[in-house]
Design a protein around this motif. Structure first.
Motif, short mmCIF file in Angstrom:
data_model
loop_
_atom_site.label_atom_id
_atom_site.label_comp_id
_atom_site.label_asym_id
_atom_site.label_seq_id
_atom_site.Cartn_x
_atom_site.Cartn_y
_atom_site.Cartn_z
N VAL A 5 -33.79 79.60 -113.38
CA VAL A 5 -34.53 79.29 -114.60
C VAL A 5 -34.31 77.82 -114.93
O VAL A 5 -33.17 77.33 -114.90
CB VAL A 5 -34.07 80.17 -115.78
CG1 VAL A 5 -34.77 79.77 -117.06
CG2 VAL A 5 -34.32 81.64 -115.47
N ASN A 6 -35.38 77.10 -115.22
CA ASN A 6 -35.33 75.68 -115.54
C ASN A 6 -35.97 75.47 -116.91
O ASN A 6 -37.03 76.04 -117.19
CB ASN A 6 -36.13 74.87 -114.52
CG ASN A 6 -35.74 75.16 -113.09
OD1 ASN A 6 -34.95 74.46 -112.51
ND2 ASN A 6 -36.30 76.22 -112.52
N ALA A 7 -35.37 74.63 -117.74
CA ALA A 7 -35.94 74.35 -119.06
C ALA A 7 -35.72 72.88 -119.41
O ALA A 7 -34.73 72.27 -118.99
CB ALA A 7 -35.28 75.23 -120.12
N GLU B 248 -40.89 72.57 -121.52
CA GLU B 248 -41.15 73.06 -120.17
C GLU B 248 -40.22 74.22 -119.89
O GLU B 248 -39.04 74.18 -120.24
CB GLU B 248 -40.91 71.95 -119.15
CG GLU B 248 -41.78 70.73 -119.35
CD GLU B 248 -41.37 69.56 -118.49
OE1 GLU B 248 -41.12 69.76 -117.29
OE2 GLU B 248 -41.28 68.44 -119.02
N LEU B 249 -40.73 75.23 -119.22
CA LEU B 249 -39.94 76.38 -118.81
C LEU B 249 -40.46 76.81 -117.45
O LEU B 249 -41.67 76.97 -117.27
CB LEU B 249 -40.06 77.52 -119.82
CG LEU B 249 -39.27 78.78 -119.52
CD1 LEU B 249 -37.77 78.50 -119.56
CD2 LEU B 249 -39.63 79.88 -120.51
N ALA B 250 -39.56 76.99 -116.48
CA ALA B 250 -39.98 77.35 -115.13
C ALA B 250 -39.05 78.37 -114.52
O ALA B 250 -37.88 78.45 -114.85
CB ALA B 250 -40.03 76.09 -114.25
N LEU C 35 -43.10 78.80 -110.75
CA LEU C 35 -44.14 78.76 -111.78
C LEU C 35 -43.57 78.07 -113.01
O LEU C 35 -42.46 78.39 -113.44
CB LEU C 35 -44.58 80.18 -112.13
CG LEU C 35 -45.63 80.33 -113.22
CD1 LEU C 35 -46.96 79.73 -112.77
CD2 LEU C 35 -45.80 81.80 -113.57
N GLU C 36 -44.35 77.13 -113.58
CA GLU C 36 -43.89 76.40 -114.76
C GLU C 36 -44.89 76.54 -115.89
O GLU C 36 -46.10 76.48 -115.68
CB GLU C 36 -43.71 74.92 -114.42
CG GLU C 36 -43.27 74.10 -115.62
CD GLU C 36 -43.12 72.62 -115.33
OE1 GLU C 36 -42.15 72.04 -115.80
OE2 GLU C 36 -43.99 72.07 -114.62
N ASN D 124 -37.34 79.03 -106.96
CA ASN D 124 -36.43 79.59 -105.96
C ASN D 124 -35.09 78.86 -105.93
O ASN D 124 -34.14 79.37 -105.36
CB ASN D 124 -37.08 79.59 -104.57
CG ASN D 124 -37.38 78.20 -104.05
OD1 ASN D 124 -37.58 77.27 -104.81
ND2 ASN D 124 -37.44 78.07 -102.74
N GLY D 125 -34.97 77.69 -106.53
CA GLY D 125 -33.70 76.97 -106.63
C GLY D 125 -33.35 76.18 -105.39
O GLY D 125 -33.62 76.59 -104.27
#
Length: 167
Positions: free
Chosen positions: A42-44, A18-20, A4-5, A23-24
């Motif tokens: 966690v992705n940013a 952006e922040l998501a 989810l982003e 599952n990697g």
């Protein structure tokens, strides 16, 4: 990746955020719909374009990759699924970890990026640094994991010889 982003733009779309949660996926691997270890990532990303055609930003990810069988030996469920393998443009493997290695802890990526486009000319640059904790079947619990860092950079220049604006 599956996840989810959240995305937002500010200042007349000159600043994007952006922040998501995903599952990697390991570096150099195809994204899968499976979540082998149940550990989220966690992705940013923050990107700023002060004027049209010139932009710069920074992105990063952080998560854990843990062997599903909770040992340092590869299992059928993870095999080396969380460790990178790198391929040539012809898809020949040019690097992969040995079979006794498995992802065993933190995985962090850091990547600044920028671009500039003026008329028919453009340039884009990016750098990435990816660090993964790796365990080996021969390690004892007291010995712990090893941090492996892979780094790469690229600069790409473009020129539209017919004169159209690059974007």
């Amino acid at each position: 990746d599956r996840g989810l982003e959240l995305y937002s733009s500010l200042f007349d779309k000159r600043l994007t955020l952006e922040l998501a949660g995903t599952n990697g996926t390991a570096d150099g691997r195809d994204a899968t719909n499976s979540d082998f270890d149940g550990e989220p990532e966690v992705n940013a990303r923050v990107f700023f374009e002060p004027v049209p055609g010139i932009g710069f930003g920074i992105a990063g990810t952080h998560g854990e990759k843990i062997s599903d069988n909770d040992t340092r030996s590869a299992s059928a469920s993870n095999a080396n699924a969380f460790l990178p393998r790198y391929r040539s443009p012809a898809q020949n493997t040019i690097f992969q970890y040995n079979t006794g290695a498995s992802a065993d802890g933190d995985h962090t990526r850091f990547t600044p990026q920028s671009y500039a486009y003026v008329g028919p000319f453009g340039v884009m640059a990016e750098y990435i640094e990816s660090t993964q904790d790796v365990g080996f079947a021969t390690d004892t619990e007291d010995f712990g994991t090893h941090d492996f860092t892979n780094k790469a950079a690229q600069i790409t220049g473009v020129w539209a010889i017919t004169g159209e604006d690059e974007s």
